[in-house]
Design a protein around this motif. Structure first.
Motif, mmCIF file in Angstrom:
data_model
loop_
_atom_site.group_PDB
_atom_site.id
_atom_site.type_symbol
_atom_site.label_atom_id
_atom_site.label_comp_id
_atom_site.label_asym_id
_atom_site.label_seq_id
_atom_site.Cartn_x
_atom_site.Cartn_y
_atom_site.Cartn_z
ATOM 1 N N GLN A 107 0.821 -1.199 0.000
ATOM 2 C CA GLN A 107 0.000 0.000 0.000
ATOM 3 C C GLN A 107 0.866 1.264 0.000
ATOM 4 N N ARG A 108 1.935 1.246 0.808
ATOM 5 C CA ARG A 108 2.824 2.409 0.833
ATOM 6 C C ARG A 108 3.508 2.593 -0.521
ATOM 7 N N GLN A 109 3.904 1.496 -1.152
ATOM 8 C CA GLN A 109 4.521 1.601 -2.482
ATOM 9 C C GLN A 109 3.540 2.188 -3.489
ATOM 10 N N ALA A 110 2.299 1.781 -3.397
ATOM 11 C CA ALA A 110 1.288 2.300 -4.318
ATOM 12 C C ALA A 110 1.055 3.786 -4.075
ATOM 13 N N GLN A 111 1.082 4.197 -2.814
ATOM 14 C CA GLN A 111 0.916 5.626 -2.507
ATOM 15 C C GLN A 111 2.078 6.440 -3.066
ATOM 16 N N ALA A 112 3.297 5.884 -2.933
ATOM 17 C CA ALA A 112 4.466 6.589 -3.473
ATOM 18 C C ALA A 112 4.398 6.664 -4.984
ATOM 19 N N ALA A 113 3.984 5.580 -5.627
ATOM 20 C CA ALA A 113 3.873 5.575 -7.087
ATOM 21 C C ALA A 113 2.836 6.583 -7.542
ATOM 22 N N LEU A 114 1.759 6.726 -6.803
ATOM 23 C CA LEU A 114 0.739 7.697 -7.161
ATOM 24 C C LEU A 114 1.276 9.121 -7.028
ATOM 25 N N ALA A 115 2.034 9.383 -5.942
ATOM 26 C CA ALA A 115 2.599 10.728 -5.751
ATOM 27 C C ALA A 115 3.550 11.068 -6.883
ATOM 28 N N ALA A 117 3.504 9.827 -9.950
ATOM 29 C CA ALA A 117 2.723 10.016 -11.174
ATOM 30 C C ALA A 117 2.038 11.371 -11.174
ATOM 31 N N GLN A 118 1.565 11.797 -10.014
ATOM 32 C CA GLN A 118 0.923 13.106 -9.938
ATOM 33 C C GLN A 118 1.935 14.235 -10.185
ATOM 34 N N GLY A 119 3.194 14.024 -9.699
ATOM 35 C CA GLY A 119 4.240 15.022 -9.971
ATOM 36 C C GLY A 119 4.548 15.105 -11.449
ATOM 37 N N GLN A 120 4.663 13.974 -12.132
ATOM 38 C CA GLN A 120 4.898 13.961 -13.572
ATOM 39 C C GLN A 120 3.745 14.610 -14.312
ATOM 40 N N LEU A 121 2.527 14.399 -13.816
ATOM 41 C CA LEU A 121 1.374 15.004 -14.471
ATOM 42 C C LEU A 121 1.423 16.524 -14.331
ATOM 43 N N THR A 122 1.803 17.002 -13.155
ATOM 44 C CA THR A 122 1.892 18.458 -12.955
ATOM 45 C C THR A 122 2.943 19.059 -13.886
ATOM 46 N N LYS A 123 4.087 18.383 -14.018
ATOM 47 C CA LYS A 123 5.143 18.874 -14.915
ATOM 48 C C LYS A 123 4.678 18.864 -16.357
ATOM 49 N N ALA A 124 4.029 17.784 -16.780
ATOM 50 C CA ALA A 124 3.561 17.680 -18.164
ATOM 51 C C ALA A 124 2.476 18.701 -18.442
ATOM 52 N N ARG A 125 1.605 18.967 -17.451
ATOM 53 C CA ARG A 125 0.545 19.949 -17.668
ATOM 54 C C ARG A 125 1.129 21.358 -17.808
ATOM 55 N N ASN A 126 2.140 21.706 -17.003
ATOM 56 C CA ASN A 126 2.764 23.023 -17.107
ATOM 57 C C ASN A 126 3.454 23.191 -18.463
ATOM 58 N N ALA A 155 1.033 11.248 -18.847
ATOM 59 C CA ALA A 155 1.123 11.483 -17.404
ATOM 60 C C ALA A 155 -0.238 11.283 -16.726
ATOM 61 N N GLN A 156 -1.300 11.708 -17.404
ATOM 62 C CA GLN A 156 -2.646 11.530 -16.848
ATOM 63 C C GLN A 156 -2.987 10.043 -16.727
ATOM 64 N N SER A 157 -2.617 9.275 -17.741
ATOM 65 C CA SER A 157 -2.865 7.819 -17.699
ATOM 66 C C SER A 157 -2.063 7.161 -16.582
ATOM 67 N N ASN A 158 -0.834 7.620 -16.372
ATOM 68 C CA ASN A 158 -0.016 7.045 -15.298
ATOM 69 C C ASN A 158 -0.624 7.321 -13.929
ATOM 70 N N VAL A 159 -1.193 8.527 -13.774
ATOM 71 C CA VAL A 159 -1.854 8.851 -12.510
ATOM 72 C C VAL A 159 -3.058 7.935 -12.274
ATOM 73 N N GLU A 160 -3.860 7.717 -13.309
ATOM 74 C CA GLU A 160 -5.035 6.856 -13.180
ATOM 75 C C GLU A 160 -4.626 5.418 -12.845
ATOM 76 N N MET A 161 -3.552 4.945 -13.465
ATOM 77 C CA MET A 161 -3.081 3.600 -13.188
ATOM 78 C C MET A 161 -2.571 3.503 -11.750
ATOM 79 N N ALA A 162 -1.862 4.545 -11.283
ATOM 80 C CA ALA A 162 -1.362 4.532 -9.905
ATOM 81 C C ALA A 162 -2.514 4.569 -8.908
ATOM 82 N N GLU A 163 -3.569 5.311 -9.239
ATOM 83 C CA GLU A 163 -4.741 5.347 -8.357
ATOM 84 C C GLU A 163 -5.407 3.976 -8.267
#
Length: 367
Positions: A107-115, A117-126, A155-163
């Motif tokens: 569960q902790r690994q999944a939370q880290a992977a989600l964080a 992915a969300q960082g990559q999404l923020t960078k890609a969106r900017n 990046a958006q797809s990676n976030v959804e997969m991590a979620e």
């Protein structure tokens, strides 16, 4: 000489008198023998056909009407099990728990992977927003803009997969806890703390409702002959005074491979508190076997080494013997399969003193 003659005359007179007396006695006896014998008093009944109810008794047990086995969805080592037989539990109550170190780590690994992915999404969106502004001002190429668009979508797809992975990890953690799905009572307890259990292995069995069934194993003949919605009388084996009524609600579709009997569940109506789960009970039903002729056992005699009865001719009151076939009998009644018809009159008392052609007088009738 004269004296001898007088004695001889006296003897002759005595002999003649005795002979006359004997003749009168013989005539009276002959007259008595010629009189018909008086009718012998007997008791009778008129044969009738009636529906015969055959009682059947089976031994069984009390079970919950709605009972379910609870088990973990995953394998693991049992950390705790705080259940006891007979405990009352509520919906959502924790019953047992597995060691969850591996699941919590995932569960902790999944939370880290989600964080991440969300960082990559923020960078890609900017980056996408900058390329969109530069393209509108003519300071970048469309190829750069399309590359930024593609990176944002990835990046958006990676976030959804991590979620989704995090949600699965949450589920795995929750699977380490076994909770009651409904209020009920514990009727069976499985492994204890410290044992390694497999997915699907029964940890506890819960009677989820207050309804109770009487469960019996019956032969196939009963299943074929039992009418629908048959009423059953149920009583405790150790206390027959505790009774309840019920009706058959379920019959197993397949026989037990060892006993070749069918499991029948009888839903009880307002069972008493003394009929606890697991108690041994007796079930009694009465099934009809069609119209039969039953006569008192006292009417039966034996003629020509075969069971027989005496038939009374109502027009002459003369009896005649008739052999009959017996289906079954007990101390009081005899069930006749052949030999009698409804409406015939048979003797029920005094059968041992009768003979064919004898005239009888029915007790209670006019002489």
């Amino acid at each position: 000489m004269g004296r001898f003659m007088r004695l001889r005359s006296l003897n002759t007179t005595l002999v003649a008198g005795i002979s006359a007396l004997l003749l009168v006695a013989c005539e009276r006896e002959a007259a008595t023998d010629s009189l018909p014998a008086p009718p012998r008093p007997v008791r009778t009944i008129t044969v009738e056909k009636r529906e015969q109810l055959t009682p059947l008794t089976f031994s069984g047990r009390i079970e919950a009407e709605d009972e379910a086995s609870l088990a973990f969805r995953i394998s693991g080592r049992l950390q705790s099990s705080d259940i006891r037989l007979g405990d009352r539990v509520e919906a959502g109550q924790l019953l047992a728990q597995l060691e969850a170190q591996d699941q919590l780590s995932a569960q902790r690994q999944a939370q880290a992977a989600l964080a991440a992915a969300q960082g990559q999404l923020t960078k890609a969106r900017n980056h996408f927003e900058r390329q969109q502004t530069l393209l509108a001002q003519g300071w970048t190429t469309r190829a750069n803009f399309e590359a930024a668009t593609q990176a944002q979508q990835t990046a958006q797809s990676n976030v959804e997969m991590a979620e989704a992975q995090l949600s699965s990890a949450h589920d795995q953690v929750s699977f380490t806890e076994l909770r009651a799905d409904a209020p009920g009572k514990i009727t069976e307890k499985g492994p204890v703390a410290g044992e390694v259990v497999q997915a699907g292995q029964t940890i506890a069995r819960i009677a989820r409702q207050d309804g109770r069934d009487a469960v019996f194993d019956v032969p196939a003949q009963f299943v074929r002959a039992a009418p629908a919605n048959l009423q059953v009388s149920v009583s405790l084996t150790d206390d027959p005074a505790v009774t309840a009524k019920g009706r058959i609600r379920q019959i197993a579709a397949q026989a037990d491979p060892i006993t070749r009997t069918f499991e029948v569940k009888v839903g009880l109506t307002d069972p008493p508190a003394a009929m606890r789960l697991g108690a041994t009970v007796n079930g009694r039903v009465e099934t009809g076997s069609g119209p039969v002729i039953d006569i008192p056992a006292t009417a039966l005699t034996r003629i020509n080494r075969q069971p027989a009865v005496w038939i009374v001719d109502p027009s002459t009151n003369v009896v005649s013997a008739r052999n009959v076939d017996i289906l079954r009998f007990d101390q009081a009644d005899v069930i006749i399969s052949q030999g009698l018809d409804a409406g015939e009159i048979i003797v029920t008392a005094g059968v041992q003193a009768l003979h064919s052609g004898q005239k009888v007088r029915v007790l209670g009738a006019a002489p």
